[in-house]
Design an enzyme around this catalytic site. Structure first.
Site, PDB file in Angstrom:
ATOM      1  N   SER A 149      76.276  62.268  71.542  1.00 53.53           N
ATOM      2  CA  SER A 149      75.857  60.958  72.046  1.00 53.53           C
ATOM      3  C   SER A 149      77.056  60.119  72.458  1.00 53.53           C
ATOM      4  CB  SER A 149      75.084  60.228  70.943  1.00 53.53           C
ATOM      5  OG  SER A 149      75.959  60.020  69.850  1.00 53.53           O
ATOM      6  N   CYS A 150      78.269  60.649  72.323  1.00 51.74           N
ATOM      7  CA  CYS A 150      79.441  59.781  72.536  1.00 51.74           C
ATOM      8  C   CYS A 150      80.314  60.175  73.720  1.00 51.74           C
ATOM      9  CB  CYS A 150      80.281  59.761  71.267  1.00 51.74           C
ATOM     10  SG  CYS A 150      79.324  59.256  69.856  1.00 51.74           S
TER      11      CYS A 150
END
Ligand code: UGA
Length: 459
Positions: free
Chosen positions: A278-279
């Protein structure tokens, strides 16, 4: 100190439970009542080592509660962390709608509070967001000014999924971006028992430190993958051996007291089928979008994303190289999580691989030690495939088995084991499992390995 945290996602919950574990009083806020109820029962909504155990202890000691009432949380704490999602929009900008909503709500809550309060942005946001988006909203709704009524900080997180609790407890640094000294001094009190470097800086520098850190690691990964892709064009080359020769450069791996330090950074200089999660993808895209808006074309970072987009598909190409047309071929995809020790499949290379295999009309079978079938189908909607319950079941009678995540369980697929138990199986190695000499005994192709005849046909 009495703290409140808005958002009980990955960052919010780990930070909340972490702060309670070191003795702060914590109120966590979330709009999802079911999640709040679960957390208050001591059940962690996410899989993360030690999180549930520490949550239960914090609840027992009455240092932690979760609520849906943001007003209550702000009025009963001295400091509020904002840890709401900042997802990518279609144009790769970050979506600030949650951040804006919560900033306005915190401002409204402060309207009824006499005491000075600190607001801390913990979510990853583009430079200038805290100053130009969060601050005006808090001022507008609280009818107060920074300095007297409230303080403002930006305090990025550096938590790796799967190691988040440990990363919180033993941070390599704490970055405090502050609008003024009083704000920073107050936030520093929260971290006073941590033995680590504390960087006090401006709000925008703090925001940029976070992006730069993730962009650097993502760049190292795409760099390794580019070298691997070039290596595949050289007959008999092995990118892993090439990197071994590079890792020993003393600037990467210094010798201290006669011993190699072996820094963790080297684990990002390792060829594979690309980064996910998610980063990294979201943050690099956001930095590119931010930079473009500022009229600077970030050529290097755009290439990092471009390499990463194509990298998972190389596994499919290697498979075709070995067995030709994939129509009606039975293919196992081993590993769905974006990395080991997590059940998170967001932006996982497995998604692109499965999509491509399905598009080529292959019959896809998946296996992951932690991601279960329910999770899987939720994330891979409209992609027909079967989810196996065991590694053995997944690899049995398949035309090819693609290793996508470097789960520990897959380490049992040693060349010796394969040779004696699955002699006819074809493995396509996306994570460098078979890069040693022993592997010559098995039927496989891998990222970063030049085949005997030399260059593969595709680009
Ligand atoms: C990352 C950063 O490491 C954290 O410091 C940061 O706080 C976090 O993002 C965030 O911004 O919240 P995380 O996404 O959990 O943490 O994952 P990493 O362990 O850093 O791995 C990211 C991806 O890179 C994974 O898909 C992994 O498989 C991949 N990777 C890693 C490679 O493809 N090759 C490598 O050599 C190393």
């Amino acid at each position: 100190m009495e703290t409140s945290i808005v958002g009980t996602g990955y960052v919010g919950l780990v930070t909340g439970v972490g702060l309670a574990s070191i003795g702060h009083k914590v109120i966590c806020v979330d709009i999802d009542a079911k999640k709040v109820e679960k957390i208050n029962k001591g059940e962690s909504p996410i899989y993360e080592k030690r999180l549930e155990e520490l949550l239960k202890k914090a609840l027992q000691k009455k240092l932690f509660i979760a609520t849906t009432d943001l007003n209550y949380a702000v009025l009963n704490s001295q400091i509020t962390f904002i840890a709401v999602p900042t997802p990518s929009k279609k144009n790769n900008d970050i979506d600030l709608s949650y951040m804006k909503k919560v900033s306005a709500q915190i401002g409204s809550a402060l309207l009824n509070k006499k005491e000075y309060h600190i607001i801390v942005v913990k979510s990853t946001v583009a430079p200038e967001t805290t100053l130009k988006v969060v601050l005006p909203l808090i001022e507008k709704y609280s009818k107060k000014k920074t300095g007297s009524g409230f303080g403002l900080c930006m305090n990025p997180e550096f938590l790796r999924e799967g190691n988040a609790v440990d990363d919180f407890m033993r941070p390599d640094r704490i970055v405090i971006g502050e609008i003024d000294k009083q704000s920073g001094d107050n936030l520093a009190k929260v971290y006073k028992n941590f033995e680590t470097d504390i960087i006090r800086t401006s709000l925008s520098n703090a925001e940029m430190i976070k992006y730069t850190n993730n962009a650097l690691l993502a760049t190292l990964i795409s760099f390794s993958n580019e070298i691997a892709n070039i290596s595949e064009k050289i007959p008999g080359a092995n990118a892993f051996e090439i990197f071994k020769g590079v890792y020993l450069d003393k600037r990467l791996n210094p010798v201290i007291n006669g011993k190699r330090v072996n820094p963790q950074i080297l684990s990002y200089l390792y060829p594979g089928c690309g980064f996910g999660g998610s980063c990294f993808p979201k943050d690099v895209k956001a930095l590119v979008a931010f930079s473009n808006k500022k009229k600077y074309k970030p050529v290097l970072l755009s290439a990092v994303l471009d390499i990463n987009k194509k990298q998972p598909l190389r596994l499919v190409k290697l498979t075709e190289q070995k067995i030709g047309n994939l129509k009606n071929k039975n293919i196992a995809v081993l590993g769905l999580a974006f990395k080991p020790e997590t059940d998170d499949v967001r932006e996982s290379p497995a998604i692109a691989i499965i999509k491509e295999l399905v598009a080529k009309k292959a019959n896809v079978f998946t296996y992951d030690p932690v991601v279960n079938a329910k999770n899987t189908h939720l994330h891979f909607k409209n992609f027909p495939f079967d989810h196996a319950q065991s590694l053995h079941q997944a690899v049995k009678n398949k035309d090819a088995c693609l290793i996508v995540t470097n789960w520990k369980e897959f380490e049992k697929l040693t060349p010796e084991f394969i040779k004696s138990n699955m002699a006819n199986h074809l493995f396509i190695d996306g994570r460098g499992f078979f890069h040693n000499k022993e592997s010559e005994k098995i039927n496989y192709l891998g990222i970063g390995l030049g085949n005997k005849k030399g260059a593969s046909k595709e680009s």
